[in-house]
Design an enzyme around this catalytic site. Structure first.
Site, PDB file in Angstrom:
ATOM      1  N   HIS A  12     -56.980  43.561 -52.110  1.00 39.50           N
ATOM      2  CA  HIS A  12     -56.420  44.879 -51.775  1.00 39.50           C
ATOM      3  C   HIS A  12     -57.357  45.765 -50.977  1.00 39.50           C
ATOM      4  CE1 HIS A  12     -58.918  46.016 -55.209  1.00 39.50           C
ATOM      5  NE2 HIS A  12     -58.776  47.281 -54.847  1.00 39.50           N
ATOM      6  N   ARG A  13     -58.644  45.415 -50.879  1.00 40.38           N
ATOM      7  CA  ARG A  13     -59.578  46.269 -50.148  1.00 40.38           C
ATOM      8  C   ARG A  13     -59.876  45.772 -48.737  1.00 40.38           C
ATOM      9  NH1 ARG A  13     -64.299  48.537 -54.069  1.00 40.38           N
ATOM     10  NH2 ARG A  13     -65.141  46.440 -53.831  1.00 40.38           N
ATOM     11  N   GLY A  14     -59.373  44.600 -48.397  1.00 37.85           N
ATOM     12  CA  GLY A  14     -59.590  44.074 -47.055  1.00 37.85           C
ATOM     13  C   GLY A  14     -58.619  44.658 -46.048  1.00 37.85           C
ATOM     14  N   TYR A 137     -61.694  26.806 -41.920  1.00 28.26           N
ATOM     15  CA  TYR A 137     -60.800  27.898 -42.326  1.00 28.26           C
ATOM     16  C   TYR A 137     -59.351  27.511 -42.083  1.00 28.26           C
ATOM     17  CZ  TYR A 137     -58.675  32.575 -42.375  1.00 28.26           C
ATOM     18  OH  TYR A 137     -57.881  33.668 -42.647  1.00 28.26           O
ATOM     19  N   LYS A 141     -56.112  27.081 -44.752  1.00 28.80           N
ATOM     20  CA  LYS A 141     -54.843  27.803 -44.636  1.00 28.80           C
ATOM     21  C   LYS A 141     -53.652  26.844 -44.528  1.00 28.80           C
ATOM     22  CE  LYS A 141     -56.411  31.898 -45.126  1.00 28.80           C
ATOM     23  NZ  LYS A 141     -56.053  32.637 -46.356  1.00 28.80           N
ATOM     24  N   PRO A 164     -50.048  35.636 -39.807  1.00 29.16           N
ATOM     25  CA  PRO A 164     -50.262  36.737 -38.863  1.00 29.16           C
ATOM     26  C   PRO A 164     -51.160  36.310 -37.707  1.00 29.16           C
ATOM     27  CG  PRO A 164     -50.712  37.413 -41.128  1.00 29.16           C
ATOM     28  CD  PRO A 164     -50.630  35.918 -41.115  1.00 29.16           C
ATOM     29  N   LEU A 167     -55.327  40.365 -36.244  1.00 26.80           N
ATOM     30  CA  LEU A 167     -55.029  41.690 -36.773  1.00 26.80           C
ATOM     31  C   LEU A 167     -56.173  42.658 -36.515  1.00 26.80           C
ATOM     32  CD1 LEU A 167     -53.597  40.645 -40.250  1.00 26.80           C
ATOM     33  CD2 LEU A 167     -52.287  41.281 -38.210  1.00 26.80           C
ATOM     34  N   HIS A 180     -64.285  40.332 -36.057  1.00 32.53           N
ATOM     35  CA  HIS A 180     -63.446  39.784 -35.000  1.00 32.53           C
ATOM     36  C   HIS A 180     -63.672  40.556 -33.705  1.00 32.53           C
ATOM     37  CE1 HIS A 180     -61.025  38.208 -38.517  1.00 32.53           C
ATOM     38  NE2 HIS A 180     -61.251  37.132 -37.794  1.00 32.53           N
TER      39      HIS A 180
END
Length: 347
Positions: A12-14, A137, A141, A164, A167, A180
């Site tokens: 929730h903090r990312g 990674y 996923k 997604p 972002l 990023h």
């Protein structure tokens, strides 16, 4: 989802999780559950099992992940595959064990082959080799997608996967090594502007150092000076960028309105994940100039062609998403303006 349904937001903090939390709150959901990494280590099977036993969430947004840019992905390859697999395995399995009504797993469009057709449709998954720099990674996923599909087939769960595109948004990571490309460019060009204006104190404050000589040493490492900013690669690769709050809106829309049966193409349970993006892309060079204009840096942007470009184009095919009834609203120039303002307020 009922407004008082218990909803667990993992991560929730990312960048992703905080946007989903904000979107749920905006829409009036009142029973949100979340934990910091210190409170709950999602790589621990026992800890995650205990959490689900106590909280018994009805819905889960799986946004927790170890993420980073090209350098971080290529340097910490073991961390990226191990931690992401462990997080996914624990949360998805415990969602099944504890009877979660619906789960949304968030991945990334890096799952697609390096030479995937452009724009990339969902059915190009597993049709060719991956980009090597972020292969660990991506494999994690892909495993998450197939885990959701497999649990749906074997156990009748209602687990959805969304992928997604790149972002950016509030609570982004601006670390000069691990972030990023878009937030990294914002910070580098901002620092170059400060240097050009002789604002040494602000540069030191931004970098968290007490001596300007140390600040110069750091900036030299990342190709930042008062006259120029160095950017890795040729600037030719094209990327698609989605405002994080748009992404969150799409995720909540899917959780509210769609089930696994809605994403099975022709009843064939294969590649049931959903791309979330804009369907529009831009070159890194064009992006850098948009950011330069927004920040007001008058120096030059140089491109270090000895550094890797990565995949030359990554654009999502969003026809499935549009067919489900959702489309983005924030365009890139507006998003860059919003993110730079946020950075200035929060650095």
């Amino acid at each position: 989802m009922k407004k008082d349904a218990k909803i667990y937001i993992a991560g929730h903090r990312g960048l992703v999780g905080s946007a989903i939390k904000k979107e749920l709150e905006k829409k009036g959901y009142t029973n949100l559950v979340y934990r910091t990494h210190k409170e709950l280590d999602l790589t621990s099977t026992v800890a995650v099992s205990d959490f689900f036993e106590v909280e018994k969430p009805e819905y889960v947004f799986l946004a927790a992940a170890k993420v980073g840019g090209i350098i971080a992905n290529n340097t910490y390859r073991a961390d990226f595959i191990y931690k992401n697999l462990m997080i996914q395995n624990n949360v998805i399995h415990q969602s099944y064990v504890h009877g979660v009504d619906k789960l949304l797993f968030l991945g990334s469009t890096c799952i697609y082959p390096k030479e995937a057709p452009q724009p990339m449709p969902e059915d190009s998954l597993l049709t060719g080799p991956l980009e090597y720099t972020n292969e660990p990674y991506a494999i994690a996923k892909i495993a998450g997608i197939k885990m959701c599909e497999s649990y749906n087939i074997q156990y009748g769960t209602n687990f959805l996967s969304v992928m997604p595109t790149n972002l950016y948004g509030y609570n982004d990571n601006f670390d000069l090594e691990k972030s990023h490309v878009l937030p990294a460019l914002i910070r580098k060009i901002h620092l170059a502007k400060l240097l050009s204006e002789g604002k040494k104190d602000e540069v030191m404050k931004d970098l968290g150092v007490s001596a300007f000589a140390k600040a110069e040493e750091i900036l030299n490492t990342y190709g930042v000076s008062k006259d120029a900013v160095e950017i890795w690669g040729t600037g030719a690769p094209r990327r698609e960028f989605l405002w994080s709050q748009d992404m969150a809106n799409a995720c909540v829309f899917i959780m509210e309105n769609r089930d696994f049966d809605d994403v099975i193409p022709g009843g064939d349970i294969k590649n049931t994940h959903i791309n979330i993006g804009t369907g529009e892309d831009i070159s890194i060079k064009e992006l850098a100039h948009i950011i330069q204009k927004e920040i007001g840096f008058t120096g030059v942007l140089t491109f270090n062609t000895s550094k890797p470009d990565g995949t030359l184009r990554k654009l999502t095919d969003v026809s499935k998403l549009h067919g489900l009834g959702w489309k983005h609203t924030i365009h890139l120039e507006e998003g860059v303006e919003k993110l730079y303002a946020w950075y200035l307020d929060n650095k």
